[in-house]
Enzyme design. Structure first.
Site, PDB file in Angstrom:
ATOM      1  N   ASP A 176       0.817  -1.223   0.000  1.00 53.17           N
ATOM      2  CA  ASP A 176       0.000   0.000   0.000  1.00 53.17           C
ATOM      3  C   ASP A 176       0.847   1.268   0.000  1.00 53.17           C
ATOM      4  O   ASP A 176       0.449   2.294   0.560  1.00 53.17           O
ATOM      5  CB  ASP A 176      -0.971   0.033   1.205  1.00 53.17           C
ATOM      6  CG  ASP A 176      -1.752  -1.256   1.343  1.00 53.17           C
ATOM      7  OD1 ASP A 176      -2.279  -1.716   0.317  1.00 53.17           O
ATOM      8  OD2 ASP A 176      -1.823  -1.807   2.455  1.00 53.17           O
ATOM      9  N   LYS A 194       2.161   2.121  -5.146  1.00 53.89           N
ATOM     10  CA  LYS A 194       2.892   1.634  -6.326  1.00 53.89           C
ATOM     11  C   LYS A 194       2.137   1.931  -7.615  1.00 53.89           C
ATOM     12  O   LYS A 194       2.734   2.199  -8.649  1.00 53.89           O
ATOM     13  CB  LYS A 194       3.142   0.123  -6.196  1.00 53.89           C
ATOM     14  CG  LYS A 194       4.068  -0.219  -5.045  1.00 53.89           C
ATOM     15  CD  LYS A 194       4.247  -1.712  -4.868  1.00 53.89           C
ATOM     16  CE  LYS A 194       3.016  -2.415  -4.370  1.00 53.89           C
ATOM     17  NZ  LYS A 194       2.617  -2.093  -3.001  1.00 53.89           N
ATOM     18  N   GLY A 200      -4.414  -5.172  -5.299  1.00 55.08           N
ATOM     19  CA  GLY A 200      -5.174  -3.950  -5.317  1.00 55.08           C
ATOM     20  C   GLY A 200      -4.313  -2.728  -5.474  1.00 55.08           C
ATOM     21  O   GLY A 200      -3.717  -2.225  -4.537  1.00 55.08           O
ATOM     22  N   HIS A 201      -4.213  -2.267  -6.689  1.00 58.41           N
ATOM     23  CA  HIS A 201      -3.628  -0.961  -6.953  1.00 58.41           C
ATOM     24  C   HIS A 201      -4.789  -0.011  -7.166  1.00 58.41           C
ATOM     25  O   HIS A 201      -5.740  -0.349  -7.861  1.00 58.41           O
ATOM     26  CB  HIS A 201      -2.856  -0.975  -8.261  1.00 58.41           C
ATOM     27  CG  HIS A 201      -1.544  -1.663  -8.156  1.00 58.41           C
ATOM     28  ND1 HIS A 201      -0.775  -1.633  -7.031  1.00 58.41           N
ATOM     29  CD2 HIS A 201      -0.857  -2.364  -9.067  1.00 58.41           C
ATOM     30  CE1 HIS A 201       0.325  -2.307  -7.257  1.00 58.41           C
ATOM     31  NE2 HIS A 201       0.305  -2.769  -8.480  1.00 58.41           N
ATOM     32  N   GLN A 256       2.015  -6.090  -2.899  1.00 60.15           N
ATOM     33  CA  GLN A 256       2.402  -6.135  -1.488  1.00 60.15           C
ATOM     34  C   GLN A 256       3.706  -5.354  -1.270  1.00 60.15           C
ATOM     35  O   GLN A 256       3.895  -4.339  -1.911  1.00 60.15           O
ATOM     36  CB  GLN A 256       2.509  -7.581  -0.965  1.00 60.15           C
ATOM     37  CG  GLN A 256       1.162  -8.268  -0.829  1.00 60.15           C
ATOM     38  CD  GLN A 256       0.749  -9.036  -2.051  1.00 60.15           C
ATOM     39  OE1 GLN A 256       1.557  -9.623  -2.729  1.00 60.15           O
ATOM     40  NE2 GLN A 256      -0.522  -9.050  -2.352  1.00 60.15           N
ATOM     41  N   ARG A 292     -10.390  -2.991   4.666  1.00 60.45           N
ATOM     42  CA  ARG A 292      -9.958  -2.997   6.072  1.00 60.45           C
ATOM     43  C   ARG A 292      -9.166  -1.742   6.423  1.00 60.45           C
ATOM     44  O   ARG A 292      -8.355  -1.264   5.615  1.00 60.45           O
ATOM     45  CB  ARG A 292      -9.040  -4.204   6.321  1.00 60.45           C
ATOM     46  CG  ARG A 292      -9.792  -5.487   6.502  1.00 60.45           C
ATOM     47  CD  ARG A 292      -8.872  -6.603   6.968  1.00 60.45           C
ATOM     48  NE  ARG A 292      -7.978  -7.027   5.899  1.00 60.45           N
ATOM     49  CZ  ARG A 292      -7.094  -8.014   6.037  1.00 60.45           C
ATOM     50  NH1 ARG A 292      -6.961  -8.634   7.179  1.00 60.45           N
ATOM     51  NH2 ARG A 292      -6.326  -8.365   5.024  1.00 60.45           N
ATOM     52  N   GLY A 294       0.276  13.983  -3.892  1.00 61.19           N
ATOM     53  CA  GLY A 294      -1.147  13.811  -4.197  1.00 61.19           C
ATOM     54  C   GLY A 294      -1.297  12.699  -5.209  1.00 61.19           C
ATOM     55  O   GLY A 294      -0.307  12.243  -5.790  1.00 61.19           O
TER      56      GLY A 294
HETATM   57  P1  GDP Z   1      -0.549   0.445  -3.927  1.00 66.83           P
HETATM   58  O1  GDP Z   1      -1.199  -0.884  -3.824  1.00 66.83           O
HETATM   59  O2  GDP Z   1       0.895   0.389  -3.504  1.00 66.83           O
HETATM   60  O3  GDP Z   1      -0.752   1.124  -5.256  1.00 66.83           O
HETATM   61  O4  GDP Z   1      -1.206   1.372  -2.830  1.00 66.83           O
HETATM   62  P2  GDP Z   1      -2.729   1.804  -2.642  1.00 66.83           P
HETATM   63  O5  GDP Z   1      -3.680   0.998  -3.378  1.00 66.83           O
HETATM   64  O6  GDP Z   1      -2.938   1.948  -1.178  1.00 66.83           O
HETATM   65  O7  GDP Z   1      -2.724   3.234  -3.322  1.00 66.83           O
HETATM   66  C1  GDP Z   1      -2.382   4.326  -2.656  1.00 66.83           C
HETATM   67  C2  GDP Z   1      -3.538   5.292  -2.568  1.00 66.83           C
HETATM   68  O8  GDP Z   1      -2.996   6.553  -2.284  1.00 66.83           O
HETATM   69  C3  GDP Z   1      -4.315   5.489  -3.856  1.00 66.83           C
HETATM   70  O9  GDP Z   1      -5.642   5.832  -3.540  1.00 66.83           O
HETATM   71  C4  GDP Z   1      -3.610   6.649  -4.530  1.00 66.83           C
HETATM   72  O10 GDP Z   1      -4.421   7.394  -5.397  1.00 66.83           O
HETATM   73  C5  GDP Z   1      -3.220   7.460  -3.345  1.00 66.83           C
HETATM   74  N1  GDP Z   1      -1.955   8.184  -3.504  1.00 66.83           N
HETATM   75  C6  GDP Z   1      -0.834   7.804  -4.177  1.00 66.83           C
HETATM   76  N2  GDP Z   1       0.140   8.715  -4.015  1.00 66.83           N
HETATM   77  C7  GDP Z   1      -0.380   9.699  -3.218  1.00 66.83           C
HETATM   78  C8  GDP Z   1       0.147  10.908  -2.670  1.00 66.83           C
HETATM   79  O11 GDP Z   1       1.302  11.274  -2.861  1.00 66.83           O
HETATM   80  N3  GDP Z   1      -0.679  11.620  -1.847  1.00 66.83           N
HETATM   81  C9  GDP Z   1      -1.958  11.249  -1.583  1.00 66.83           C
HETATM   82  N4  GDP Z   1      -2.690  12.015  -0.773  1.00 66.83           N
HETATM   83  N5  GDP Z   1      -2.494  10.117  -2.090  1.00 66.83           N
HETATM   84  C10 GDP Z   1      -1.705   9.349  -2.877  1.00 66.83           C
END
Ligand code: GDP
Length: 424
Positions: free
Chosen positions: A13, A16, A40-41, A223, A302, A414
């Protein structure tokens, strides 16, 4: 043209999906190399927020071929559903290529995971219950069914009968459940076979040829490092290898094919499910990170546990993955915290550890040793270059790079592409 590996440095999370999105324009192939539909990305495509659990996020770009490599376990029903969802949104899936060597998640894997987690009670691992662990276990026990088996109905039935004989005994005699019927499974899987066949190929050869032809290949981990079966916080880990070495084994490429390993690191730390997490903050600061960072699982919904940045873990991830750089995400989330803590080392049993302690009992007891630095009140989301950041935020990033011993090549403030600050 050498390949790039993208790996999470924490417990997953890290954002990525956002990094893949940022580099996508330059990529020709994006390869998912481990896990199943537990990943889940979350990716922002234009103004659409899309959740992908199995298909690589490269699928959003018409110029990219998305590959599911050998080391992934596939629930074909879920894969087809995900393809249908994408198609319904006008995103084509004809450029999805699947390795015939990837293993299949079968209905008994789902059933068994449900009952074993229940049986473990308070010792449950907190898995996503999608049959991924049991599918990997069967792969190691050599009673797994692979994607290629779908295209030989006789072999498929034979292998299924062998597996079911044992699984049904366990389900009925150990857990008091009803047995599963082979006929229904065969019928469903043969239907999936027809739809999947055009996508199946020798993906190792495909990638080898692509690299020889000067194409850009990115191997995208799901992961994160601390969930790695060997290098993570066992047993609270995933059943595959997210670390960079795992990418090569899964994709069927040698180490010389890769020259860049990007570690995706969140500006704080989160963890889903059970297991040790030394810098967890259960107070208002952790609560604030969870709210501002919207820390809820993409796949499961979760709530994630939140805590301070852990530089000892970054040093560890840099080592076990051979990171060439770090992409730091979600710096904006920390705005408004007056004093920000960074873990520099641990203490356990009267000893000091600069790195991930070599024994799990030590890590369970590890007390983080913190540096405390000034936070910043400003909203960072409008920053477009590193110099736009307030001084305290810049100093924080520099501190993480110094303590982690790895350069930070980009900072994200963001979810959108423009909210990415590239460092020289
Ligand atoms: P992943 O599985 O590693 O891609 O992680 P997630 O599914 O938890 O994705 C990260 C979440 O954070 C997504 O909703 C993205 O849009 C959001 N996100 C990614 N980079 C940033 C950031 O720099 N700032 C904020 N506020 N949100 C971010």
């Amino acid at each position: 043209m050498p390949a790039t590996i993208l790996v999470g440095t924490q417990w997953g999370d890290e954002g990525k999906g956002k990094v893949t999105d940022f580099v996508a324009d330059h990529m020709d192939f994006v390869v998912r190399y481990q896990g199943g539909n537990n990943a889940g990305h979350t990716v922002l495509a234009g103004d659409q927020l899309l959740k992908l659990h199995l298909i690589p996020s490269g699928i959003l770009y018409p110029h990219i071929t998305s590959v599911i490599a050998d080391g992934v376990v596939i629930d074909p029903r879920i894969l087809l559903e995900e393809m249908d969802t994408l198609n319904a949104r006008g995103i084509g899936t004809s450029r999805l290529v699947i390795s015939g060597n990837a293993h299949l998640i079968m209905p008994y894997h789902l059933e068994l995971e449900k009952v074993t987690e229940r049986y473990l009670g308070k010792h449950a691992l907190g898995t996503t219950k999608r049959g991924i662990g049991p599918a990997y276990a069967d792969r190691a026990a050599r009673i797994g069914l692979r994607v290629q088996d779908l295209f030989d109905p006789k072999i498929f039935r034979q292998k299924l009968d062998v597996a079911l004989k044992e699984k049904n005994l366990i389900l009925t005699k150990v857990y008091g459940r009803l047995p599963l019927e082979a006929d229904g499974i065969v019928e469903d899987y043969m239907e999936y076979a027809g739809r999947l066949e055009p996508h199946v190929a020798d993906t190792s050869k495909l990638l080898w040829d692509a690299l020889r032809a000067g194409k850009q290949v990115m191997l995208e981990g799901a992961q994160g490092t601390l969930l790695d079966l060997d290098h993570g916080t066992y047993p609270f880990v995933t059943s595959s290898s997210p670390v960079a070495g795992g990418a090569l084994a899964s994709a069927g490429l040698g180490p010389h094919e890769v020259d860049r390993v990007i570690g995706v690191t969140k500006a704080y730390v989160t963890r889903v499910g059970a297991g040790p997490f030394p810098t967890e903050d259960t107070g208002p600061d952790g609560e604030r990170m969870g709210e501002r960072g919207q820390e809820f699982g993409t796949t499961t919904g979760r709530k994630r546990r939140c805590g301070w940045f852990d530089a000892a873990l970054l040093r560890y991830a840099a080592r076990v993955n051979g990171l060439t750089e770090v992409f730091l995400t979600k710096l904006d989330v920390l705005s408004g915290i007056p004093r920000v803590k960074v873990c520099t080392s641990y203490r356990a049993d009267g000893r000091s550890f600069d790195d991930f302690p070599p024994h799990q009992s030590l890590f369970h007891k590890a007390e983080p040793q913190y540096d405390e630095v000034d936070g910043w009140a400003e909203d960072l989301s409008a920053a477009r270059s590193f110099d736009d950041l307030p001084k305290a935020a810049r100093a924080y990033v520099e501190l993480l790079a110094e303590l982690g011993g790895v350069k930070v090549s980009a900072v994200s403030v963001g979810p959108s592409r423009e909210q990415t600050l590239v460092l020289a």
